[in-house]
Design a protein around this motif. Structure first.
Motif, PDB file in Angstrom:
ATOM      1  N   THR A  39     -18.307  -9.503  -6.440  1.00 23.82           N
ATOM      2  CA  THR A  39     -16.698  -8.406  -6.395  1.00 23.82           C
ATOM      3  C   THR A  39     -17.630  -6.981  -7.065  1.00 23.82           C
ATOM      4  O   THR A  39     -17.728  -6.304  -5.665  1.00 23.82           O
ATOM      5  CB  THR A  39     -15.830  -8.339  -6.650  1.00 23.82           C
ATOM      6  OG1 THR A  39     -15.086  -9.778  -6.305  1.00 23.82           O
ATOM      7  CG2 THR A  39     -14.874  -7.435  -6.272  1.00 23.82           C
ATOM      8  N   LEU A  42     -20.836  -6.547  -4.936  1.00 20.54           N
ATOM      9  CA  LEU A  42     -21.042  -6.579  -3.759  1.00 20.54           C
ATOM     10  C   LEU A  42     -20.175  -5.692  -3.382  1.00 20.54           C
ATOM     11  O   LEU A  42     -20.276  -4.665  -1.796  1.00 20.54           O
ATOM     12  CB  LEU A  42     -20.288  -7.843  -3.074  1.00 20.54           C
ATOM     13  CG  LEU A  42     -20.317  -9.399  -3.375  1.00 20.54           C
ATOM     14  CD1 LEU A  42     -19.537 -10.576  -3.195  1.00 20.54           C
ATOM     15  CD2 LEU A  42     -22.364  -9.149  -2.197  1.00 20.54           C
ATOM     16  N   CYS A  43     -19.131  -5.101  -3.794  1.00 15.27           N
ATOM     17  CA  CYS A  43     -18.460  -3.901  -3.163  1.00 15.27           C
ATOM     18  C   CYS A  43     -19.097  -2.268  -2.773  1.00 15.27           C
ATOM     19  O   CYS A  43     -19.664  -1.967  -1.505  1.00 15.27           O
ATOM     20  CB  CYS A  43     -17.994  -3.551  -4.058  1.00 15.27           C
ATOM     21  SG  CYS A  43     -15.858  -4.089  -3.428  1.00 15.27           S
ATOM     22  N   GLU A 171     -10.881  -3.916  -4.326  1.00 13.15           N
ATOM     23  CA  GLU A 171     -11.653  -4.199  -4.133  1.00 13.15           C
ATOM     24  C   GLU A 171     -11.972  -6.031  -3.549  1.00 13.15           C
ATOM     25  O   GLU A 171     -13.053  -5.860  -3.222  1.00 13.15           O
ATOM     26  CB  GLU A 171     -12.548  -4.449  -6.165  1.00 13.15           C
ATOM     27  CG  GLU A 171     -11.561  -5.184  -7.109  1.00 13.15           C
ATOM     28  CD  GLU A 171     -12.303  -4.364  -8.201  1.00 13.15           C
ATOM     29  OE1 GLU A 171     -13.103  -4.475  -8.517  1.00 13.15           O
ATOM     30  OE2 GLU A 171     -11.628  -5.792  -8.941  1.00 13.15           O
ATOM     31  N   THR A 175     -14.225  -6.417  -0.331  1.00  9.48           N
ATOM     32  CA  THR A 175     -15.227  -8.223  -0.011  1.00  9.48           C
ATOM     33  C   THR A 175     -14.525  -8.862   1.437  1.00  9.48           C
ATOM     34  O   THR A 175     -15.070  -9.651   1.933  1.00  9.48           O
ATOM     35  CB  THR A 175     -15.259  -8.858  -1.620  1.00  9.48           C
ATOM     36  OG1 THR A 175     -13.677  -9.105  -2.007  1.00  9.48           O
ATOM     37  CG2 THR A 175     -16.191  -8.304  -2.443  1.00  9.48           C
ATOM     38  N   TYR A 179     -16.388 -10.358   3.663  1.00 10.35           N
ATOM     39  CA  TYR A 179     -16.570 -12.067   3.789  1.00 10.35           C
ATOM     40  C   TYR A 179     -15.051 -12.323   4.243  1.00 10.35           C
ATOM     41  O   TYR A 179     -14.747 -13.464   3.238  1.00 10.35           O
ATOM     42  CB  TYR A 179     -17.204 -12.354   1.959  1.00 10.35           C
ATOM     43  CG  TYR A 179     -18.389 -12.093   1.927  1.00 10.35           C
ATOM     44  CD1 TYR A 179     -19.615 -12.665   2.432  1.00 10.35           C
ATOM     45  CD2 TYR A 179     -19.184 -10.673   1.374  1.00 10.35           C
ATOM     46  CE1 TYR A 179     -20.769 -11.939   1.965  1.00 10.35           C
ATOM     47  CE2 TYR A 179     -19.810 -10.087   0.771  1.00 10.35           C
ATOM     48  CZ  TYR A 179     -20.879 -10.896   1.187  1.00 10.35           C
ATOM     49  OH  TYR A 179     -22.471 -10.477   1.104  1.00 10.35           O
TER      50      TYR A 179
END
Lengths: 249, 249, 249, 249, 249, 249
Positions: A39, A42-43, A171, A175, A179
């Protein structure tokens, strides 16, 4: 322009007009029963790459995906650098990017636990110049993605309760937007996780048994995540532009 | 199972039956006039993720995307860790993964320039145990993706001339298979790049003006890349299975 | 000219015509039931000193006698540096020799286990220059004595079976040639030692109970050692001459 | 028993009755117009090896031949470790020797400039145990060869004037006794060198243009060197025996 | 002029005429049954501040109050730096003070156990310059307060027996003069403490159960302390003046 | 109870009932035209010592007087540790205090620029335990003196304008209360200093020519300082008591 998907002559050419680079930086660490371990890296990657798609003048470095997460090590899948290692690695990234002529290096951070070490690193880097009365050839900036102008308020209004501090619905939602096939669910008890101080890994696990701090991640949805991204992207572009335009004394 | 796209309870559950983890590791560095700067970390990531799609029991860590590339620093976009930094970071990855119970840690490497430092790191890690007559709770393995059984021969047969050592058509092809919209082209003179020793960045640039060593990357194509991936994936799965099954003395 | 047996004005004078220095480097570690613990530093010292006797223009530094031998620490008498220590020490040797004007520094190595760390050190040293776009005032070269042109083939022909990888009859023979009064013997079972991977010290001792890997050291003799030296010495002199004559880009 | 000229089973066997090891340690640095660059590591080696020939129960490690000689770096042939490197290396030697069961580690030192760093290293090593309330499994001792009981007085009586502090006739004489074919001579002006503080290398060279401090090395002779050795050897054997016999609290 | 009680413009102005700074440096460690834990940093601070009151041209830095005291760690209240930490910290102090133009940096030391590490640090600092043939912009000097000319003899005459090496009546007396309300007393058996070697903390406590070495601190009094201060202060002022006036080669 | 003014048996006895220690920590750095260079370490020392006078059960360590002040190095008298040095030193303080049985270590900080590095250090220390699934024997806490409950609001009400971020009237006032004979004055233009980002030393000096950030230190007075101290002292005592009483999970 994503550095890792470009050739060196392309970066070379871009450096003629752009001296600013954005480095997404985060952590790979537990994010509660449903959050992805990635997370926190990725954020900022999601936000930075979305911004790059809107303005391909934006130069984005590869994502610095492992940060300072020692307190999460009692949860499987967490990977942490010691702060001293983290500092050495950031220093080498800065040295490399500066070598090519990047003069404004902007770290878009996705993990609150990184902040202290990143700031200490900036000081470590600057100190080399301060001790010898020289001007570094670069300026460093740290910005948490949730602190981009307007984002924090937007998230708080979206999640007036249960936002919390770790494994936050905002958050998680970001993601999920990127996804959507990976949206996970789980029973969480209590619905809003407890809060408390952060110390070592065993202490953390005892205080926060499922990993969350103060949050209700079940409030997240891909749609909400997209709304947040839509607020964050222009804020990032403007923040980077301001940083680029800043006149040094 | 990709760690960064999993939740911690999912990794926790998988650790009940699997003690092996694959870490794609590479470098972000120039790959000639047409190669992606990310080539060396994208290749092992591409192979490992393809393997995970075939056998989702395979646990794959996030990609360690910056390695030892000091000699490429005269080409824009290259990011390098000093060997000492690289060693500290790998050590922390191993400490983190071992903490969760991973007992076999398999590094799938995409950059020849990483090999010496990774091996030195393994020795540095083992030394802590060797000095005190204790057994480490893990075994470490390094495998370059092109050294997976069968891959090297396959690539050499595919590219009997012009394979070379850097910005090789095989690695370029692998990235083209994964990112076919990013196939780049450029005039290259000479068609097959020169060879020579590798030293510091300025020496490198003087010897290899466009970055290639001994290679003709224009031989690459997405189709060839897919063929290579199709050879590498089962080789990786078997190699990891053998590593997992190895009986320790 | 052996540095340690010269006075500083003698070295000073030699530096007017010679910018190359040879550093014998090895390890102090077990070499099976009969091999000397010093084998890996004695071999390059023996070869380099013999070469110096033939061509006293050759400048030879003191022998760097402790290297990276963590995997041998379960055998008495082994002394190992951690790779990080080894790197720091090699760096200081290079800094010192460069300070005096040596521009080509040639490490004649006697221990395979040193190679990764020495190469990582070269990268660490070069990185300081690569990060700042400067040319180092020296060129570094690593050569294992058994990789001197012609030597490896010669040894393999001399010992078509039982050469192996550690406590090889060729290295044992070289030390026997130099120290014929110290030829030792012992029963070895099996006659040719097993092979396998190298990890930490306890793993090593479990796999290779008497310390040998793949070798039959009883094949060694002082006479064979002298033959090897006689092949290695001219090969070293030529290799150093080529290194000295190499034109930089 | 010289470790490097022994096999591991020989050291293993000796460790059943001996827990003490002598490590000759010195420096490779200028020693005036006539002194050998290796003087400071040759002297303790010469004395220790002579002692081992008298009492082959004495276990002698390889010679630690590079020490802290930064102030001599303006003279060709000097090789120096930074103190921090020197500390790391000594630490690894101690860890290695302790691993095998050596409980009393005796450093026979040949360079005054090493003393501060060796003592700091002992403190660094002990600190690891002191911080955690544990007893280290070894005792460390530093002895300069000229401080062996009786030696200093003997040398002073032999050289009532012109002994000085660096490139002393006593140390030069010891190397002459061992390497009589290497006796060198040179005009020295003034006959007795000046004295003064020791700082960095350029300061040193300005103060002590030919490298000597306070000494007249021309007073040395091989015969005098042998006399000194003959005093030092029994003193060393007794000092080591006392160290071995010392009862710990 | 005490730096910490001055403003920066005041120091700036003073630097126009003074390039020398005195740094009191010591340790916080047990000093027997009655001595203050701060004795070793209070003594140089007391002497330096008294000197500054006599000659306010004297620039005195803040007191460096924690040093190398690993051997005292078995006694409550002791705080120690590892030598490596101590070296890094002294280096940064020197870099900072040199940055402002201080060219002569004088450490007035209060702890014998600091000496080796401080000297090793000086060598570490100088080495950076020696390796590259540059002149450092500063000269460093270490002086123990009891080695100021005349002080040692004075103390020995004042305490002909029972002075010893740790928790000496002279240092205790100096602190009593400055903090007369803190004079402590205790029964001590034996009256004069034992002597012996210094190793790790547990060994130290076993040898010296109440912390003293060779001393009888009950001989101290505030009046005697004042007498010592009165001898030390002019000696310090003269020693600093000589250091300032020293002509470099 | 001030550790440095106590004997070790006194600390030993106190440890039977108290496991908490307060460490005043700050920085020695410019504080504008009138502020003392020691302001940031004097303030926590003043508050902690005043608290100890009210409750002599409070154990107070010596003051850690040099911190992270690289950005102030362009102003004479500033002394800074690099963050990496600062981290090593804090680690050693913690190791030492923990060795004696202190289980709650409370850092009362006086410098905002220290916060990131201190927090990174806590993470570095905890990481050693987190990597190996062990519980550290201590809990660490950082509190800025101005963040003691009630203090910040009190200062803001006292100085509704011109408080600023560096060389604030509140910190200046606290030092004036303790050192009323050292109240300094100077013309300041503009009366309220500018604000801006903090980077390296030259950048800092260009932005903030007299050192202040956003403040009007002329608002300070000894009387106001005493009022602040009177608010801070009970707040500290309560905060430490709460920390001591905190039940760990």
């Amino acid at each position: 322009m994503l550095i890792h998907l470009s050739s060196w002559p392309e970066i070379d050419a871009r450096l003629k007009t752009t001296k600013t680079v954005v480095v997404p930086i985060g952590s790979n660490e537990q994010h509660g029963p449903t959050g992805l371990l990635g997370t926190d890296w990725l954020c900022p990657e999601i936000v930075a790459h979305a911004a790059e798609r809107q303005d391909e003048q934006l130069v984005v470095a590869p994502t610095f995906n492992i940060g300072m997460a020692q307190h999460h090590l009692a949860f499987a899948g967490t990977i942490s650098l010691r702060p001293s290692t983290f500092m050495a690695a950031i220093t080498d990234w800065v040295s490399s990017l500066s070598r090519h002529g990047f003069e404004r290096i902007y770290f878009l951070n996705g993990h609150g636990g990184n902040v202290a070490t990143i700031e200490a690193t900036f000081a470590e880097i600057y100190a080399e110049w301060s001790f010898v009365e020289e001007q570094p050839p670069f300026v460093l900036k740290l910005r948490n993605w949730w602190d981009l102008p307007g984002v924090h308020g937007f998230c708080n209004r979206m999640f007036p309760t249960g936002h919390g501090m770790h494994a936050t619905p905002s958050e998680i939602a970001v993601t999920q937007a990127a996804y959507p096939h990976l949206v996970k669910t789980a029973a969480m008890e209590p619905r809003i996780a407890p809060v408390g101080p952060i110390r070592d890994a065993l202490d953390y696990r005892a205080r926060f048994p499922d990993g969350r701090i103060g949050s209700d991640p079940l409030l997240a949805s891909p749609e909400k995540g997209q709304e947040i991204i839509d607020v964050a992207v222009p804020a990032l572009l403007k923040d980077v532009a301001d940083f680029t335009a800043e006149v040094l004394p």
